[in-house]
Motif scaffolding. Structure first.
Motif, PDB file in Angstrom:
ATOM      1  N   VAL A 157      -0.219  20.535  18.947  1.00 38.44           N
ATOM      2  CA  VAL A 157      -0.988  21.762  19.138  1.00 38.44           C
ATOM      3  C   VAL A 157      -1.368  22.303  17.766  1.00 38.44           C
ATOM      4  CG1 VAL A 157      -0.927  24.125  19.998  1.00 38.44           C
ATOM      5  CG2 VAL A 157       0.159  22.320  21.307  1.00 38.44           C
ATOM      6  N   TYR A 158      -2.633  22.624  17.610  1.00 38.60           N
ATOM      7  CA  TYR A 158      -3.148  23.207  16.369  1.00 38.60           C
ATOM      8  C   TYR A 158      -3.396  24.691  16.616  1.00 38.60           C
ATOM      9  CZ  TYR A 158      -3.618  18.505  14.530  1.00 38.60           C
ATOM     10  OH  TYR A 158      -3.345  17.230  14.068  1.00 38.60           O
ATOM     11  N   VAL A 159      -2.714  25.537  15.852  1.00 41.62           N
ATOM     12  CA  VAL A 159      -2.655  26.972  16.124  1.00 41.62           C
ATOM     13  C   VAL A 159      -3.338  27.741  14.994  1.00 41.62           C
ATOM     14  CG1 VAL A 159      -1.129  28.931  16.557  1.00 41.62           C
ATOM     15  CG2 VAL A 159      -0.452  26.628  17.307  1.00 41.62           C
ATOM     16  N   THR A 160      -4.236  28.658  15.356  1.00 48.62           N
ATOM     17  CA  THR A 160      -4.837  29.536  14.360  1.00 48.62           C
ATOM     18  C   THR A 160      -3.967  30.775  14.187  1.00 48.62           C
ATOM     19  OG1 THR A 160      -6.284  30.284  16.164  1.00 48.62           O
ATOM     20  CG2 THR A 160      -7.243  28.816  14.514  1.00 48.62           C
TER      21      THR A 160
ATOM     22  N   THR B  54      13.115  24.002  19.555  1.00 47.31           N
ATOM     23  CA  THR B  54      12.534  24.581  18.345  1.00 47.31           C
ATOM     24  C   THR B  54      11.452  23.644  17.813  1.00 47.31           C
ATOM     25  OG1 THR B  54      14.178  23.543  16.897  1.00 47.31           O
ATOM     26  CG2 THR B  54      14.679  25.756  17.728  1.00 47.31           C
ATOM     27  N   LEU B  55      10.505  24.211  17.102  1.00 51.07           N
ATOM     28  CA  LEU B  55       9.442  23.443  16.464  1.00 51.07           C
ATOM     29  C   LEU B  55       9.163  24.033  15.084  1.00 51.07           C
ATOM     30  CD1 LEU B  55       6.916  23.093  19.425  1.00 51.07           C
ATOM     31  CD2 LEU B  55       8.222  21.224  18.390  1.00 51.07           C
ATOM     32  N   THR B  56       8.801  23.169  14.146  1.00 52.81           N
ATOM     33  CA  THR B  56       8.474  23.614  12.800  1.00 52.81           C
ATOM     34  C   THR B  56       6.962  23.571  12.605  1.00 52.81           C
ATOM     35  OG1 THR B  56      10.555  22.763  11.924  1.00 52.81           O
ATOM     36  CG2 THR B  56       8.784  23.177  10.339  1.00 52.81           C
ATOM     37  N   PRO B  57       6.321  24.706  12.288  1.00 53.13           N
ATOM     38  CA  PRO B  57       4.878  24.692  12.030  1.00 53.13           C
ATOM     39  C   PRO B  57       4.561  23.954  10.728  1.00 53.13           C
ATOM     40  CG  PRO B  57       5.686  26.922  12.473  1.00 53.13           C
ATOM     41  CD  PRO B  57       6.882  26.063  12.232  1.00 53.13           C
TER      42      PRO B  57
ATOM     43  N   GLY C 217       3.675  36.966  16.869  1.00 54.57           N
ATOM     44  CA  GLY C 217       3.793  35.880  15.898  1.00 54.57           C
ATOM     45  C   GLY C 217       4.278  34.570  16.473  1.00 54.57           C
ATOM     46  N   THR C 218       3.990  34.322  17.759  1.00 52.04           N
ATOM     47  CA  THR C 218       4.534  33.139  18.429  1.00 52.04           C
ATOM     48  C   THR C 218       3.475  32.474  19.295  1.00 52.04           C
ATOM     49  OG1 THR C 218       5.290  34.436  20.344  1.00 52.04           O
ATOM     50  CG2 THR C 218       6.875  34.086  18.547  1.00 52.04           C
ATOM     51  N   ILE C 219       3.769  31.221  19.667  1.00 49.93           N
ATOM     52  CA  ILE C 219       3.122  30.566  20.802  1.00 49.93           C
ATOM     53  C   ILE C 219       4.163  30.507  21.915  1.00 49.93           C
ATOM     54  CG2 ILE C 219       2.309  28.356  21.701  1.00 49.93           C
ATOM     55  CD1 ILE C 219       0.176  29.626  20.104  1.00 49.93           C
ATOM     56  N   ASP C 220       3.847  31.100  23.053  1.00 49.16           N
ATOM     57  CA  ASP C 220       4.774  31.138  24.175  1.00 49.16           C
ATOM     58  C   ASP C 220       4.272  30.236  25.303  1.00 49.16           C
ATOM     59  OD1 ASP C 220       6.101  32.982  22.662  1.00 49.16           O
ATOM     60  OD2 ASP C 220       5.928  34.631  24.089  1.00 49.16           O
ATOM     61  N   VAL C 221       5.198  29.645  26.032  1.00 52.89           N
ATOM     62  CA  VAL C 221       4.859  28.721  27.120  1.00 52.89           C
ATOM     63  C   VAL C 221       5.362  29.319  28.429  1.00 52.89           C
ATOM     64  CG1 VAL C 221       4.944  26.346  27.935  1.00 52.89           C
ATOM     65  CG2 VAL C 221       5.200  26.832  25.483  1.00 52.89           C
TER      66      VAL C 221
ATOM     67  N   TYR D 137       7.727  29.833  20.405  1.00 50.97           N
ATOM     68  CA  TYR D 137       7.776  29.127  19.123  1.00 50.97           C
ATOM     69  C   TYR D 137       7.180  30.002  18.015  1.00 50.97           C
ATOM     70  CZ  TYR D 137       8.509  25.001  22.076  1.00 50.97           C
ATOM     71  OH  TYR D 137       9.004  24.095  22.988  1.00 50.97           O
ATOM     72  N   PRO D 138       8.009  30.460  17.073  1.00 49.23           N
ATOM     73  CA  PRO D 138       7.496  31.278  15.967  1.00 49.23           C
ATOM     74  C   PRO D 138       6.581  30.473  15.042  1.00 49.23           C
ATOM     75  CG  PRO D 138       9.885  31.515  16.198  1.00 49.23           C
ATOM     76  CD  PRO D 138       9.487  30.352  17.045  1.00 49.23           C
ATOM     77  N   MET D 139       5.500  31.110  14.611  1.00 48.90           N
ATOM     78  CA  MET D 139       4.613  30.542  13.616  1.00 48.90           C
ATOM     79  C   MET D 139       4.960  31.132  12.243  1.00 48.90           C
ATOM     80  SD  MET D 139       3.192  28.621  15.765  1.00 48.90           S
ATOM     81  CE  MET D 139       2.115  27.762  14.607  1.00 48.90           C
ATOM     82  N   ARG D 140       4.187  30.790  11.221  1.00 46.74           N
ATOM     83  CA  ARG D 140       4.522  31.243   9.869  1.00 46.74           C
ATOM     84  C   ARG D 140       3.948  32.622   9.534  1.00 46.74           C
ATOM     85  NH1 ARG D 140       2.928  28.554   5.380  1.00 46.74           N
ATOM     86  NH2 ARG D 140       0.898  28.222   6.372  1.00 46.74           N
ATOM     87  N   GLY D 141       3.274  33.230  10.466  1.00 46.73           N
ATOM     88  CA  GLY D 141       2.732  34.562  10.267  1.00 46.73           C
ATOM     89  C   GLY D 141       2.443  35.206  11.605  1.00 46.73           C
TER      90      GLY D 141
END
Length: 287
Positions: free
Chosen positions: A260-263, A10-13, A227-231, A243-247
């Motif tokens: 990783v910086y995610v838009t 898990t990761l926290t944005p 709503g995620t970044i997938d690997v 990994y779920p993002m905040r939106g």
């Protein structure tokens, strides 16, 4: 390539930048400045300094989607609304057009851009989703930074080609197909020609956007409405992490050191994931 370590479960944005009209196209230069599109309003580029100051950096004269840094003080831009690929000289803030047509026909709406380590530019032209047409991937042969050579169409009749990335060993091109929710690959020859299209991974739901490799050859994919970044393990065709993002409307990403910086367009923001691995080398070697 070194043995890949296990990824965090898990990761926290962590919020980094807010007030982005439509968050897309993040990229760092070698000094640690983060550039991104549509800060405060569409058509701009914003810039986050290493010390944390955020500024509206430039008006582009169009609406840029994808960005990459060329290693020679230039930003390569996929100008969606301007229907062109441009280069912005960072020090002079000078915008130069690299290409705006192919075989006499204007592009539909370029979306994203990547570079090989020789400095050649690849970009997707999917058109606009409201008017579905077959899309394509193009290559600009760059004789030197800011000096475009021949433009070739390396793949065509594609189902909304969106994000794209070249494998760290430079032998394959990977393209995210938004209309089919899939990742496909092409073999690249020494002249940058693409062949042998293969399905790498098929996602079960909508949809895919930007993508980039980490240093261990795993492909990280922005999952728009998911709503995620997938690997993805591209060799095994397996999903490793999500990994779920905040939106929702997760559009793209870039690396700085081991984060990783995610838009995230759904939260009008850029969010950081401290993933513990670095991105693959994507900036061409300085000439």
């Amino acid at each position: 390539m070194a043995q890949a370590p296990d990824l965090p479960k898990t990761l926290t944005p962590y919020p980094v930048v807010a007030n982005i009209e439509f968050a897309e196209g993040p990229i760092f230069d070698e000094d640690g400045y983060l550039y991104f599109v549509n800060y405060l309003r569409r058509g701009t580029l914003g810039r986050l300094a290493p010390r944390g100051l955020v500024e509206l950096w430039i008006d582009t004269g169009g609406v840029v989607n994808g960005l990459k840094y060329d290693g020679n003080r230039g930003l390569i831009c996929a100008d969606h609304d301007g229907k062109r690929i441009t280069r912005i000289d960072i020090d002079r803030k000078l915008i130069e057009v690299l290409t705006e047509s192919f075989d006499g026909e204007p592009y539909m709406a370029p979306n994203d851009v990547c570079m090989d380590l020789k400095g050649n530019v690849y970009f997707t032209d999917p058109g606009v989703s409201a008017n579905p047409q077959p899309g394509a991937v193009y290559r600009i042969a760059m004789s030197e930074p800011g000096v475009p050579g021949a433009v070739t169409r390396v793949a065509e009749n594609l189902e909304y080609p969106n994000g794209l990335a070249i494998h760290p060993d430079q032998s394959r091109l990977f393209v995210a197909m938004s209309r089919t929710n899939s990742i496909v690959s092409y073999d690249l020859d020494s002249d940058g020609n693409a062949s042998n299209e293969k399905l790498v991974y098929q996602f079960p739901n909508k949809m895919v956007d930007g993508c980039q490799f980490d240093e261990h050859g795993r492909l990280w994919v922005a999952r728009w409405l998911n709503g995620t970044i997938d690997v993805v393990d591209i060799e095994a065709g397996e999903l490793l992490r999500s990994y779920p993002m905040r939106g929702d409307r997760v559009t793209n990403m870039c690396w700085w050191e081991d984060s990783v910086y995610v838009t995230v367009a759904g939260s009008n923001s850029i969010e950081r994931l401290d993933v513990g691995v670095r991105g693959a080398q994507i900036t061409p070697r300085r000439r």
